[in-house]
Design a protein around this motif. Structure first.
Motif: not given
Length: 197
Positions: A135-139, A143-145, A161-164
């Protein structure tokens, strides 16, 4: 008679090895039935089918593709069970998915200190996929965090960055983005925890 006594152990050993070989090849590896939604991998809970029907307004989507049970889903809407078109919904109990023609509860795991220690041993090989079941929160904004709350006041923030490859994996004590942190790919996680107990 001596010849039989000498050949019997060899014959029994050969039978044992042949039997073991068959057992291994006929038992494929498999995972719990799982589905990936918004970057989080959920797996079948031990609660089984949920009673009653799901409010149609709670239905969020459907399985878009499937992989075999001996693989884990890697993209949004993908599952290793069921069929494309099977629906899923978020209810007060959590994520429910049509499984064996019934609404069934699926859960994501909480990230624990033990998980962080175990995963940190992968070093620079750690990636987004290693945390997909938690489980996570996208904050992030830009940037994807992903932020993971961990027991005893610890947290993990993974950004990039997603996919990197992630830019950072900040394991901190106190507040989520405290300066009291290490990158779990390069820092000594066990020592970090030990000095904060």
């Amino acid at each position: 008679m001596k010849r039989i006594a000498l050949l019997l152990p060899a014959f029994l050993l050969a039978l044992l090895l042949i039997g073991c070989e068959r057992a291994v090849s006929e038992t494929p590896d498999s995972y719990l039935p799982s589905i990936m939604i918004d970057g989080v991998r959920y797996h079948l809970s031990d609660k089984g089918a949920m009673p009653g029907e799901v409010d149609p307004a709670a239905i969020q989507g459907e399985i878009t593709s499937t992989v075999p049970l001996n693989q884990l889903p890697e993209e949004h809407g993908q599952a290793n069970f069921g069929s494309a078109g099977d629906q899923y919904a978020f209810t007060s109990d959590g994520l429910v998915v049509i499984f064996n023609n019934e609404w069934t509860l699926f859960v994501a795991d909480d990230l624990t200190l033990d998980d962080v220690v175990r995963l940190s041993k992968k070093g620079d090989k750690l990636g987004w996929e290693d945390f997909a079941q938690y489980k996570s929160k996208d904050v992030g904004s830009g940037l994807h965090i992903l932020l993971y709350d961990i027991d005893n006041g610890y947290s993990l923030a993974i950004g990039g960055v997603p996919d990197e490859k992630p830019m950072y994996m900040r394991f901190s004590y106190g507040t989520a983005f405290s300066d009291d942190c290490i990158d779990i790919r390069t820092g000594d996680v066990e020592a970090f925890i030990k000095t904060r107990k």
